[in-house]
Design a protein around this motif. Structure first.
Motif, PDB file in Angstrom:
ATOM      1  N   ARG A 169       0.956  -1.423  -0.799  1.00 46.27           N
ATOM      2  CA  ARG A 169       0.035  -0.218   0.703  1.00 46.27           C
ATOM      3  C   ARG A 169       1.192   1.218  -0.169  1.00 46.27           C
ATOM      4  O   ARG A 169       0.604   2.016  -0.554  1.00 46.27           O
ATOM      5  CB  ARG A 169      -0.898  -0.185   1.048  1.00 46.27           C
TER       6      ARG A 169
ATOM      7  N   ALA B  54      -1.630  -2.035  -3.656  1.00 47.89           N
ATOM      8  CA  ALA B  54      -2.668  -2.511  -3.970  1.00 47.89           C
ATOM      9  C   ALA B  54      -3.098  -2.776  -1.894  1.00 47.89           C
ATOM     10  O   ALA B  54      -2.155  -2.749  -1.567  1.00 47.89           O
ATOM     11  CB  ALA B  54      -2.371  -4.119  -4.289  1.00 47.89           C
TER      12      ALA B  54
ATOM     13  N   SER C 247      -8.595  -5.642  -5.558  1.00 44.67           N
ATOM     14  CA  SER C 247      -7.496  -5.082  -5.957  1.00 44.67           C
ATOM     15  C   SER C 247      -6.005  -5.988  -5.477  1.00 44.67           C
ATOM     16  O   SER C 247      -5.306  -5.424  -6.590  1.00 44.67           O
ATOM     17  CB  SER C 247      -7.139  -4.278  -4.600  1.00 44.67           C
TER      18      SER C 247
END
Length: 260
Positions: A35, A59, A66
């Motif tokens: 992330r 993601a 995602s």
């Protein structure tokens, strides 16, 4: 021929970052998922990793669409990985008597268990068609026996261990190897706030060396360090009354609201 490719989730810190460094030293190309993309980029630049040897994919592993999209993007941009490591995970204490902690438990399971399956999903068909590949689930010795106050994490890792075992049987004969690597206590941001003893604590770099060797050897299951595997097996053999007395009064894992 292109260097082999490894796809690693949770690559922004801890075990994921140490694994990325180990595979880079071995000459592998990197597909790094996190992330915190900026953190991964800064680390790669500071480590002197050439820009043509890695790609970073943003993601959230807890969101199936995602992480699946990140895997599909990797297939388009870098090709079919030789190794996929489902490493991303969170560790938070829960108290089932508190309503908000049920939501915490759902998030832990979504990340640590469902997220691992979603990490593997985009690659299974392509690996099977090629006839080779390794899928690696990063479990935990905490998945071998439940610890008080640690129900969400223990449950998620126990589920991951069983899931990988099931997947290993499903993929037998395809050329795709499934490995479960169970760390003991590793010195990472996930463990530094623990308020209980952590025997055989390892540096992430040492864990990464041993995990790399285990995956390359095609191990189906490995506890690292091995001493924690012995401890976990002994705990598993204890009768419940003895186990419960042994852990009575053990400090609980920090809950979300208590974590610093």
């Amino acid at each position: 021929m292109a260097s082999p490719l490894v796809f690693i989730t949770g690559a922004s810190s801890g075990i994921g970052q140490a694994l990325a460094a180990r595979y880079h030293r071995a000459g592998w190309r990197l597909a790094l998922v996190a992330r915190r993309v900026d953190e991964v980029k800064k680390w790669a630049e500071a480590s002197g990793i050439s820009v043509d040897s890695y790609e970073i994919y943003s993601a959230d592993v807890a969101v199936t669409d995602s992480i699946v999209a990140a895997g599909q993007d990797c297939l388009r941009r870098q090709g079919v990985p030789d190794v996929v490591i489902a490493n991303a995970g969170i560790s938070v204490g829960v108290d089932t008597a508190l309503r908000e902690d049920i939501d915490t438990m759902a998030r832990v399971l979504a990340t640590n268990t469902v997220g691992a399956a979603a990490t593997f999903q985009p690659f299974i068909g392509a690996m099977a068609a090629r006839g080779s590949g390794r899928l690696v689930g990063i479990g935990s010795v905490a998945g071998i026996r439940g610890l008080p106050g640690h129900g969400a994490y223990c449950a998620s890792k126990a589920a991951l261990i069983s899931y990988c075992e099931s997947l290993r049987g499903e993929l037998r004969g395809t050329g795709v190897v499934v490995s479960t690597i169970c760390p003991g206590y590793i010195d990472t941001p996930l463990t530094r706030q623990n308020r209980y003893a952590m025997p055989f604590l390892m540096r992430p770099e040492d864990f990464a060396d041993r995990a790399f060797a285990a995956v390359q050897a095609g191990a189906s299951y490995r506890v690292i360090p091995w001493q924690m595997g012995v401890v976990a097996k002994l705990l598993r053999l204890l009768p419940n009354p003895v186990f419960d007395r042994l852990l009575a009064g053990r400090p609980r894992k920090h809950r979300q609201s208590e974590a610093g």
